[in-house]
Design a protein around this motif. Structure first.
Motif, PDB file in Angstrom:
ATOM      1  N   HIS A  81      47.871  93.590   5.791  1.00 22.68           N
ATOM      2  CA  HIS A  81      46.617  94.172   6.243  1.00 22.68           C
ATOM      3  C   HIS A  81      46.318  93.889   7.719  1.00 22.68           C
ATOM      4  O   HIS A  81      47.143  93.374   8.454  1.00 22.68           O
ATOM      5  N   TRP A  82      45.108  94.241   8.128  1.00 20.18           N
ATOM      6  CA  TRP A  82      44.681  94.156   9.525  1.00 20.18           C
ATOM      7  C   TRP A  82      44.145  92.766   9.857  1.00 20.18           C
ATOM      8  O   TRP A  82      43.402  92.164   9.083  1.00 20.18           O
ATOM      9  N   GLN A 112      39.267  87.568  12.263  1.00 20.69           N
ATOM     10  CA  GLN A 112      38.761  88.811  11.700  1.00 20.69           C
ATOM     11  C   GLN A 112      39.856  89.466  10.841  1.00 20.69           C
ATOM     12  O   GLN A 112      40.984  89.649  11.303  1.00 20.69           O
ATOM     13  N   TYR A 113      39.480  89.839   9.637  1.00 22.46           N
ATOM     14  CA  TYR A 113      40.480  90.324   8.680  1.00 22.46           C
ATOM     15  C   TYR A 113      39.887  91.436   7.829  1.00 22.46           C
ATOM     16  O   TYR A 113      38.731  91.373   7.393  1.00 22.46           O
ATOM     17  N   ASN A 114      40.701  92.473   7.591  1.00 24.51           N
ATOM     18  CA  ASN A 114      40.319  93.557   6.693  1.00 24.51           C
ATOM     19  C   ASN A 114      41.124  93.431   5.405  1.00 24.51           C
ATOM     20  O   ASN A 114      42.330  93.701   5.395  1.00 24.51           O
ATOM     21  N   TRP A 140      41.222  98.660  11.293  1.00 21.73           N
ATOM     22  CA  TRP A 140      39.990  97.880  11.433  1.00 21.73           C
ATOM     23  C   TRP A 140      38.918  98.389  10.482  1.00 21.73           C
ATOM     24  O   TRP A 140      38.768  99.577  10.265  1.00 21.73           O
ATOM     25  N   GLY A 141      38.145  97.439   9.924  1.00 21.59           N
ATOM     26  CA  GLY A 141      37.032  97.789   9.044  1.00 21.59           C
ATOM     27  C   GLY A 141      36.869  96.757   7.956  1.00 21.59           C
ATOM     28  O   GLY A 141      37.780  95.966   7.679  1.00 21.59           O
ATOM     29  N   ASN A 142      35.702  96.716   7.323  1.00 20.57           N
ATOM     30  CA  ASN A 142      35.424  95.817   6.193  1.00 20.57           C
ATOM     31  C   ASN A 142      35.693  94.354   6.566  1.00 20.57           C
ATOM     32  O   ASN A 142      36.234  93.580   5.774  1.00 20.57           O
ATOM     33  N   GLY A 193      28.260  93.682   8.603  1.00 19.82           N
ATOM     34  CA  GLY A 193      29.449  93.155   9.255  1.00 19.82           C
ATOM     35  C   GLY A 193      29.286  91.729   9.753  1.00 19.82           C
ATOM     36  O   GLY A 193      28.218  91.347  10.238  1.00 19.82           O
ATOM     37  N   CYS A 194      30.345  90.946   9.595  1.00 16.87           N
ATOM     38  CA  CYS A 194      30.417  89.594  10.142  1.00 16.87           C
ATOM     39  C   CYS A 194      31.468  89.615  11.248  1.00 16.87           C
ATOM     40  O   CYS A 194      32.667  89.602  10.975  1.00 16.87           O
ATOM     41  N   TRP A 195      31.007  89.649  12.469  1.00 13.25           N
ATOM     42  CA  TRP A 195      31.898  89.793  13.609  1.00 13.25           C
ATOM     43  C   TRP A 195      32.189  88.449  14.257  1.00 13.25           C
ATOM     44  O   TRP A 195      31.993  87.400  13.665  1.00 13.25           O
TER      45      TRP A 195
END
Length: 575
Positions: free
Chosen positions: A59-60, A79-81, A87-89, A120-122
């Motif tokens: 995954h991303w 950061q992980y999808n 990118w997303g979720n 979103g948790c950035w």
């Protein structure tokens, strides 16, 4: 400024000092079904997955990472999808390590669960408080899609793995309002906080006003109630959004790292920003006025996209942290793909991390030096060497005995005759363009000479990392390039050539080059870390055991190879 009641402040302090309460826990409900998801749908043939660079199984992933050390363990949040290779979720994935090379994954640290981060948790950063307790500030996306700043703390401080995190119920702590004139869609990425001379904490957050990039400054006495300063710590005209800022001191009289809150005479300061417009990390070196909370770059430290970069290739959203166990400052950056989105989805993953780098101030005080952490050398096996020799013009020599697709190689050159150096033209101000025009196949006087890595047997594919030397009046200019133009027969990839001028005097100094080669990554360090260039490449022939490694010289004049050492690299344990 976000305000809180005395009751909520008591909640925060009781969390850290043990007065007993029922905490509000970070929820993983949205993604719980993905915690043990098997990557069975991924391609079984994976020639581009790395052997000793960090990347999740599938995954991303992207940078905007926040590493730290706690109770002897290194922690990496990223950061992980969990859903796929785009990118997303985004959730906060979490791994730990004892050596920054081999990693153990844990369950996600943070995922959307509060109104302050429900969309979103950035990105964010960790700060270690004076009592040794970690705190994380991060950007959340609220129901109105505003970017706001939140806080999370460990649920169990006795757990060295920090498996459970608790969000403050009074989140957000900092947010855009009609009163503070903050751009609600450009207010993100709080950096590691530091304490000023007055004992108050400071933190900066990336932002922009029209085309002016800036880092907004906040202050706090208790790390919960934050007040926006009347002025930014620093700003730059016509630079666009400043993402993922990083602000830290460096010693002027030592290569040792210093804590972010350090103060003293023998310090300079580094402000790094990730420019959203160019997707490059730039930094300046300057002075910080602790009383006025103003950062001023030194004269000659360029404050825009033509300034100093950590890396002149693929390297973005980087973050440093102070490693208190070894008194060093570690830089870690994200290496994104150069393949198409379709290829990323097909292979089932996207994004890797660079090798963590030790960073310190060069003796000139005009730039930073970077070098791979010493721990990576423990992965070296099966050493190979070439004896000192003359490398004649138009020749190449294979470096045998190592796994060329997963290797670490160091080479040094010495020039004795500069008579045939090409004349440097004063309009050659863009080194990347110059490297594109004078690539590895373009013969010069002194150069190109360096390494051909991930090369196929018939030389249909190769990535060349090399130097060229030009004469400029009474001095010489050294150009360092990473030429990806022939890296792959697959033209669906971005094969941009990268380059930078290297501040080395070739008359009195050796030209050194180190390249970390890892299947689809070529991470190169020139002049002892004065210039770093990272490339992503996807050969179709030079994969696995079919990859070759060469020292080469395509200039007309001979160059001396003083040392060449190479090693195969063991696969790191990254589950």
């Amino acid at each position: 400024m976000a305000t809180s009641s005395h009751c909520l402040l008591w909640f925060f302090f009781s969390l850290f000092f043990g007065h007993g309460f029922v905490p509000l826990e970070a929820s993983h409900q949205v993604y719980i079904h993905l915690q043990n998801r098997s990557p069975s749908s991924l391609k079984t043939h994976q020639p581009y997955r790395t052997g000793y660079h960090f990347q999740p199984p599938s995954h991303w992933m992207n940078g905007m990472c926040w590493p730290m050390i706690y109770k002897g363990l290194y922690h990496f949040f990223y950061q992980y999808n969990p859903f796929g290779a785009v990118w997303g979720n985004i959730v906060w994935a979490h791994s730990t390590s004892t050596d920054l090379v081999n990693w153990t994954p844990h369950k996600y640290a943070i995922s959307p669960s509060q109104p302050a981060d429900i969309n979103g948790c950035w990105s964010g950063s960790a700060t270690i408080l004076p009592n040794g307790k970690p705190v994380i500030l991060y950007t959340g996306i609220d129901p109105q899609n505003k970017q706001v700043q939140n806080m999370a703390v460990p649920k169990n401080l006795s757990d060295p793995f920090l498996l459970e995190w608790t969000k403050l119920p009074q989140n957000p702590l900092m947010e855009p309002t009609t009163m503070n004139s903050i751009n609600a869609s450009s207010f993100r990425d709080p950096t590691t906080a530091w304490q000023g001379t007055d004992g108050r904490w400071r933190v900066i957050i990336g932002s922009k006003i029209n085309r002016k990039g800036l880092v907004i400054l906040y202050r706090s006495k208790d790390f919960v109630r934050w007040t926006k300063a009347k002025h930014p710590l620093h700003s730059g005209k016509k630079t666009g959004m400043w993402e993922c800022p990083d602000f830290f001191p460096v010693a002027t009289n030592s290569s040792m790292g210093v804590d972010t809150s350090s103060m003293g005479k023998n310090l300079k300061y580094v402000l790094k920003v990730s420019l959203d417009d160019t997707k490059h990390d730039y930094y300046t070196i300057g002075s910080y006025n602790h009383e006025k909370d103003i950062y001023v770059p030194d004269k000659g430290s360029v404050d825009n996209d033509s300034g100093l970069r950590y890396d002149y290739g693929k390297f973005y959203a980087s973050k440093t942290f102070f490693d208190s166990a070894k008194n060093r400052r570690i830089l870690w950056g994200w290496i994104n793909e150069s393949s198409s989105v379709e290829h990323d989805i097909e292979k089932g993953w996207s994004g890797v991390q660079a090798i963590p780098r030790n960073v310190w101030l060069d003796k000139s005080r005009k730039q930073l030096l970077q070098w791979p952490i010493a721990e990576i050398e423990k992965q070296r096996i099966n050493p190979g060497h070439l004896s000192s020799r003359e490398l004649k013009g138009g020749s190449k020599v294979e470096v045998s005995g190592v796994t060329a697709s997963q290797a670490d190689v160091e080479i040094s050159f010495k020039i004795s005759d500069f008579e045939k150096a090409e004349v440097f033209e004063e309009n050659w101000t863009n080194p990347q363009l110059l490297c594109s025009q004078k690539g590895a196949s373009v013969k010069g006087g002194l150069g190109p000479f360096g390494l051909m890595v991930l090369a196929s047997k018939g030389m249909e594919e190769y990535t060349a990392v090399f130097f060229r030397i030009f004469k400029r009046q009474t001095k010489y200019v050294v150009l360092m390039c990473s030429d990806q133009s022939r890296s792959s027969l697959d033209d669906d990839n971005d094969k941009t050539t990268y380059g930078a001028f290297l501040d080395v005097d070739p008359v009195h100094e050796k030209l050194s080059l180190r390249s970390l080669i890892d299947h689809s990554i070529v991470e190169s360090f020139g002049g002892g870390g004065k210039v770093c260039i990272t490339a992503r490449v996807y050969p179709t022939l030079a994969i696995g055991g079919e990859a070759h490694l060469y020292a080469f010289n395509k200039g007309t004049e001979s160059v001396g190879v003083t040392t060449l050492s190479a090693w195969s690299m063991k696969k790191a344990k990254i589950n």
